[in-house]
Scaffold this active site. Structure first.
Site, PDB file in Angstrom:
ATOM      1  N   LYS A  28      18.195 -26.963  48.936  1.00  0.00           N
ATOM      2  CA  LYS A  28      16.546 -27.012  49.853  1.00  0.00           C
ATOM      3  C   LYS A  28      15.724 -27.570  48.872  1.00  0.00           C
ATOM      4  O   LYS A  28      15.513 -27.237  47.599  1.00  0.00           O
ATOM      5  CB  LYS A  28      16.666 -25.547  50.129  1.00  0.00           C
ATOM      6  CG  LYS A  28      15.257 -25.123  51.032  1.00  0.00           C
ATOM      7  CD  LYS A  28      15.116 -23.724  51.544  1.00  0.00           C
ATOM      8  CE  LYS A  28      13.697 -23.450  52.132  1.00  0.00           C
ATOM      9  NZ  LYS A  28      13.757 -22.037  52.608  1.00  0.00           N
ATOM     10  N   SER A  65      13.152 -21.261  57.412  1.00  0.00           N
ATOM     11  CA  SER A  65      12.455 -22.711  56.904  1.00  0.00           C
ATOM     12  C   SER A  65      13.817 -23.452  55.868  1.00  0.00           C
ATOM     13  O   SER A  65      13.631 -24.444  55.607  1.00  0.00           O
ATOM     14  CB  SER A  65      11.616 -22.631  55.886  1.00  0.00           C
ATOM     15  OG  SER A  65      11.700 -21.886  54.744  1.00  0.00           O
ATOM     16  N   SER A 118      14.007 -16.887  56.235  1.00  0.00           N
ATOM     17  CA  SER A 118      14.531 -18.176  56.207  1.00  0.00           C
ATOM     18  C   SER A 118      15.905 -18.466  55.864  1.00  0.00           C
ATOM     19  O   SER A 118      16.051 -19.766  55.730  1.00  0.00           O
ATOM     20  CB  SER A 118      13.408 -18.859  55.301  1.00  0.00           C
ATOM     21  OG  SER A 118      12.014 -18.753  55.944  1.00  0.00           O
TER      22      SER A 118
END
Length: 459
Positions: free
Chosen positions: A81, A155, A179
């Protein structure tokens, strides 16, 4: 198993194939890169990929395999990520890069690299990782492989979509209010929000203790294999991967419908998925009883104080806050209004909530809750929306997630079927602090009885 099938088999199976010598690390990587080339233009999974560096890493991993070395992810392609530093690359967090390329890897990335995992690229996030959808003015929208009109969540949406689309078998995420769990639930994956402090995140707390790093995998074993690499080296209870295949024994499971703000409306198919999961657990020999932790409303206000102030503190250290999206700047403005004394009082009050939950976990071993309360939002649903509208709208979907960030407890996001248009549905299993072994064992038992990973999106 041919290479195309191996892409969908998950990271743990890929690691086994590499150990067995049925595939080489360079060949597996090339299959991953071809798959990324095929689907990334439609899905927008990666901000950047590292094909040449990955080829070098795959060759090095193969030399280690040939020499007889073994690690849980040696030679396995993984995605990271775009909130973790990768040496030589910027860390953009969904917007224009604010800092120079990283001079060293984040602790999680360093552990992955040391274990011989092959880092494929940085995956997409929303601006500063604020939202449970992955769209930004800088990088556009990441799409859900199961239905391109819908978001994969956020996210950690780029990471989840990359796993769901059969590009990589496991990826890193982070979770400050859902997330990891939201995109896992949205994409039909297993995700694990880890206990606060289990994984090294560097010297500074993120969002005042709300955020942690966690894995996203096609199967429970994939996430467990990554956890064995990125968690602290001392694993009380043994290897996490071993827990996946170990029966948990009969457990006392509480089914909870309440949140700090009451009992929210849940879309019928998603409520039914929770009820079906409860029945599946009973069939596996567990006792499932409806019971709500007596936490009251306090977790909600504690989350908002730490989230708003956390965003403000994050933005305050940026050299160019004017580059941020307007609603990000607005959230930061609200956060700057949170006084230090209020933040300190909020952090201190966490101990009372922890004491309540410790008592609750004397009577129950695990808590079962819904995930997102409705269908995944469509792409563009929040495009151009201000901070107040966006925050209000997403809050209706996430009420079951933030409490466990406030307390720092581990939570497993487990697939629980698909809805009438084919979008995945997920539930949550909450455990006591450092209860990852228990959650992995229970989730592994569910997966063995009701497999989900062989079902693939048509992308």
């Amino acid at each position: 198993m041919d290479l195309d099938q191996l892409l969908w088999a998950g990271a743990d199976a890929q690691a086994q194939a590499l150990r067995d010598g049925t595939v080489s690390a360079p060949d597996l990587l090339e299959a991953v890169l071809r798959r990324a080339d095929a689907v990334d233009p439609r899905l927008n999974l990666f901000r950047v990929r590292y094909p040449e560096a990955a080829r070098e890493a795959a060759a090095a991993a193969q030399r280690r395999l040939d020499a007889g070395e073994r690690t849980p992810l040696l030679g396995v392609p993984v995605a990271v990520k775009d909130d973790l530093d990768v040496v030589g690359d910027v860390t953009a967090m969904g917007g224009r890069p604010q800092f120079a390329p990283a001079e060293q890897d984040a602790p999680t990335v360093a552990r992955l690299r040391a274990a011989g995992a092959v880092i494929v690229g940085h995956t997409q996030t929303p601006d500063r990782c604020l939202w449970p959808f992955t769209e930004s003015l800088t990088n556009g929208a990441t799409r859900n492989p199961w239905h391109l009109d819908h978001t994969p969540g956020g996210s950690s949406g780029g990471s989840a979509a990359a796993v769901a689309a059969g590009v990589v078998g496991v990826a890193t995420g982070s979770d400050g209010g859902g997330s990891v769990r939201v995109p896992a639930n949205f994409c039909g994956l297993f995700g694990l929000k880890t206990t606060r402090g289990l994984i090294d995140m560097g010297e500074e707390e993120h969002w005042h203790g709300l955020a942690v790093v966690g894995p996203l995998g096609r199967r429970v074993a994939d996430a467990a294999a990554m956890l064995d690499v990125i968690a602290d080296e001392d694993h009380p209870g043994g290897l996490y991967r071993d827990s996946v295949d170990a029966a948990p024994g009969p457990l006392r499971i509480a089914l909870s419908w309440r949140t700090p703000l009451g009992r929210p409306r849940i879309q019928a198919e998603r409520k039914q998925a929770v009820l079906e999961t409860a029945e599946r657990l009973r069939a596996l020999g567990h006792e499932v009883t409806e019971a709500d932790p007596p936490l009251g409303t306090r977790p909600s206000s504690q989350f908002m104080v730490r989230y708003l102030r956390g965003v403000a503190d994050d933005v305050a250290q940026l050299p160019h806050p004017e580059w941020l999206e307007p609603r990000t700047r607005r959230i930061a403005t609200l956060g700057r209004r949170v006084p230090d004394r209020v933040l300190a009082r909020t952090r201190a009050a966490e101990a009372d909530l922890d004491a309540v939950m410790r008592t609750f976990f004397q009577d129950f071993d695990v808590l079962l809750q819904p995930g997102w309360t409705g269908r995944q939002p469509r792409i563009g649903r929040f495009h151009g929306s201000g901070a107040a509208h966006t925050l209000s709208a997403v809050s209706a979907g996430i009420p079951y997630y933030p409490t466990w960030n406030v307390l720092g407890y581990p939570v497993a996001a487990v697939p629980a079927g698909r809805d009438s248009i084919g979008l995945p549905i997920g539930v949550q299993l909450v455990g006591p602090a450092f209860g990852e072994h228990l959650l992995l064992s229970l989730a592994g038992q569910i997966e063995h009885a009701h497999p989900w990973a062989d079902d693939r999106p048509d992308i």
